[in-house]
Design an enzyme around this catalytic site. Structure first.
Site, mmCIF file in Angstrom:
data_model
loop_
_atom_site.group_PDB
_atom_site.id
_atom_site.type_symbol
_atom_site.label_atom_id
_atom_site.label_comp_id
_atom_site.label_asym_id
_atom_site.label_seq_id
_atom_site.Cartn_x
_atom_site.Cartn_y
_atom_site.Cartn_z
ATOM 1 N N ASP A 36 49.256 145.856 -3.016
ATOM 2 C CA ASP A 36 48.548 147.139 -2.929
ATOM 3 C C ASP A 36 48.953 148.000 -4.129
ATOM 4 O O ASP A 36 50.142 148.154 -4.422
ATOM 5 C CB ASP A 36 48.957 147.812 -1.604
ATOM 6 N N HIS A 37 47.976 148.551 -4.820
ATOM 7 C CA HIS A 37 48.219 149.484 -5.934
ATOM 8 C C HIS A 37 49.196 148.958 -6.998
ATOM 9 O O HIS A 37 50.191 149.637 -7.318
ATOM 10 C CB HIS A 37 48.713 150.845 -5.414
ATOM 11 N N HIS A 63 40.116 152.949 0.496
ATOM 12 C CA HIS A 63 41.540 153.292 0.644
ATOM 13 C C HIS A 63 41.653 154.579 1.456
ATOM 14 O O HIS A 63 40.664 155.251 1.720
ATOM 15 C CB HIS A 63 42.168 153.504 -0.743
ATOM 16 N N GLY A 64 42.895 154.913 1.784
ATOM 17 C CA GLY A 64 43.141 156.171 2.488
ATOM 18 C C GLY A 64 42.321 156.267 3.760
ATOM 19 O O GLY A 64 41.800 157.322 4.104
ATOM 20 N N SER A 65 42.220 155.151 4.493
ATOM 21 C CA SER A 65 41.272 155.092 5.611
ATOM 22 C C SER A 65 41.916 155.177 6.985
ATOM 23 O O SER A 65 41.325 154.746 7.973
ATOM 24 C CB SER A 65 40.427 153.823 5.500
ATOM 25 N N HIS A 113 45.563 159.298 0.252
ATOM 26 C CA HIS A 113 46.614 158.598 0.990
ATOM 27 C C HIS A 113 47.431 159.575 1.833
ATOM 28 O O HIS A 113 47.518 160.756 1.515
ATOM 29 C CB HIS A 113 47.541 157.866 0.015
ATOM 30 N N SER A 125 52.973 147.350 -0.977
ATOM 31 C CA SER A 125 52.945 148.183 -2.183
ATOM 32 C C SER A 125 54.168 147.862 -3.041
ATOM 33 O O SER A 125 55.072 147.124 -2.615
ATOM 34 C CB SER A 125 52.990 149.655 -1.774
ATOM 35 N N GLU A 174 40.043 149.493 -9.076
ATOM 36 C CA GLU A 174 39.687 150.823 -8.532
ATOM 37 C C GLU A 174 38.993 151.643 -9.603
ATOM 38 O O GLU A 174 39.467 151.747 -10.737
ATOM 39 C CB GLU A 174 40.932 151.570 -8.034
HETATM 40 P P1 13P Z 1 46.318 155.655 4.551
HETATM 41 O O1 13P Z 1 47.407 156.514 4.012
HETATM 42 O O2 13P Z 1 45.112 156.442 4.933
HETATM 43 O O3 13P Z 1 46.768 154.788 5.663
HETATM 44 O O4 13P Z 1 45.836 154.692 3.365
HETATM 45 C C1 13P Z 1 46.522 153.519 3.064
HETATM 46 C C2 13P Z 1 46.055 152.919 1.787
HETATM 47 O O5 13P Z 1 45.009 153.248 1.228
HETATM 48 C C3 13P Z 1 46.902 151.882 1.211
HETATM 49 O O6 13P Z 1 46.431 151.433 -0.025
HETATM 50 O O1 G3H Z 2 48.667 153.303 -0.902
HETATM 51 C C1 G3H Z 2 49.647 153.706 -0.300
HETATM 52 C C2 G3H Z 2 50.193 152.960 0.858
HETATM 53 O O2 G3H Z 2 50.149 153.789 1.989
HETATM 54 C C3 G3H Z 2 51.562 152.447 0.568
HETATM 55 O O3 G3H Z 2 52.463 153.478 0.556
HETATM 56 O O4 G3H Z 2 53.733 153.269 -1.602
HETATM 57 O O5 G3H Z 2 54.666 154.490 0.397
HETATM 58 O O6 G3H Z 2 54.492 151.997 0.401
HETATM 59 P P1 G3H Z 2 53.932 153.298 -0.112
HETATM 60 ZN ZN ZN Z 3 45.518 152.863 -1.306
#
Ligand code: 13P
Ligand code: G3H
Ligand code: ZN
Length: 348
Positions: free
Chosen positions: A83-84, A223-225, A189, A50, A142
């Protein structure tokens, strides 16, 4: 194997009918845990960082750790994913560094908090695709907005406020040309996703089915899995943690998603819980220890265990040797000559 494109991993996963875990990292031990889990289960794997991870570890450390992973495990197809990404500039900087795929999360404005309009999302995602594909880099978009906030990123809420609309998903895929599409189906998340084991009123797997029906060839992303397993919550709390009772996404629901077009499954929280539980245990049981290796080794092993389990459950286990790396330069040619399609197949 050199770092490969996430698009190649997902195309192969679609052929094989399995999902690929995308595991978040911030440091060397997490990368080592994932690579050992991939070796143990013979799995292709996506490692993702991220913006917070990039800031924490510094880009160059992360990149060279990933190169080391690719060199040390030549048998494992491995991609490095942003990521994101919150803006065009963030995605460009990741591509310049050497990430082999990026997520442009245009569902939120660049502040990472405020939901963006559909048109804003299409515009910024299309711009990233136009930059990335000629360079052979894959893009995840997304549509809809997840719940929760992690490290200041996220709209908050339960995840039910901005669910993905299947018609919008079709239009978004057509207008952006993304390689994969993250959908909002009620997940969020972090650890606090659901207040009891989720049913269809809060975890909308029927939406995945509906989107997959409309976009049968598009790689969907959940996501958020994290499943936030009870045993990991218990270890943390047994050794002095203060987690409130919570529920994540049951593995069987993820497996249902995988049967319905989900190819990339994002997991971070489960790794965090595994690491924290293992470290707390060492601190509680042997408070005289102060060599970081004494607690980082068990932490790494605990993360490896949960990651290997997820690789098996998602179905990627056993598939590392199925294919050879396509170079990023050849991916660029593929986008140019149309062998890598960016036009989604749409059905009614
Ligand atoms: P979790 O917080 O469920 O592990 O999700 C991670 C995620 O979606 C990272 O992009
Ligand atoms: O999408 C969220 C991921 O869990 C990454 O989290 O931004 O705290 O690194 P973070
Ligand atoms: Zn995510």
């Amino acid at each position: 194997m050199p770092l490969v494109s996430t698009r190649q991993l997902l195309d192969e996963a679609a052929k094989g009918g399995y999902g690929v875990g995308a595991f978040n990292v911030n440091n060397m031990e997490q990368i080592q845990a994932i690579m050992e889990a991939a070796k143990e289960t013979n799995s292709p794997v996506i490692i993702q960082a991220s913006r917070g991870a990039r800031a924490y570890a510094q880009d160059l450390y992360l990149y060279h750790l990933m190169l080391a992973a690719a060199e040390l495990y030549p048998q494992i197809p491995l991609s490095m994913h942003l990521d994101h990404g919150n803006s065009y500039e963030t995605c460009v900087s990741a591509i310049e560094l050497g990430f082999t795929s990026v997520m442009m999360d245009g569902s939120l404005k660049p502040d990472g908090k405020t939901p963006a309009t559909f048109e804003e999302n299409v515009e910024v995602t299309r711009k990233v695709v136009d930059y990335a594909h000629p360079r052979g880099i894959a893009v995840e978009g997304e549509i809809g907005v997840l719940g929760g906030v992690e490290d200041g990123h996220g709209a908050g809420g339960t995840g039910l406020e901005h669910l993905t609309d299947p018609d919008q998903a079709v239009e978004f895929a057509e207008r952006t040309g993304v390689d994969s599409l993250a959908v909002a189906i009620g997940t969020s998340h972090g650890a606090y996703k659901f207040t009891k084991k989720p049913d269809g009123s809060v975890l909308k797997m029927d939406l995945v089915v509906a989107i997959h029906k409309r976009l049968p060839k598009t790689h969907l992303v959940m996501h958020g899995s994290s499943s936030v397993p009870q045993d990991l919550q218990d270890i943390v709390n047994q050794y002095g943690g203060k987690l409130k009772q919570t529920w994540g996404v049951p593995v069987e629901e993820i497996q249902l998603g995988i049967k319905n077009g989900v190819r990339k499954v994002n997991v971070d929280t489960d790794s965090r819980l595994a690491i924290t539980g293992a470290i707390r245990k060492v601190f509680a049981e042997t408070p005289e220890k102060f060599d970081p290796r004494d607690y980082l080794k068990p932490a790494r092993a605990a993360m490896q265990k949960v990651v290997a389990l997820r690789m098996t459950q998602f179905g990627q286990a056993g598939h590392a040797g199925d294919y050879k790396a396509i170079s990023i330069a050849d991916m660029a040619k593929g986008y140019k000559n149309g062998t890598l399609s960016t036009k989604p197949e749409v059905s009614k």
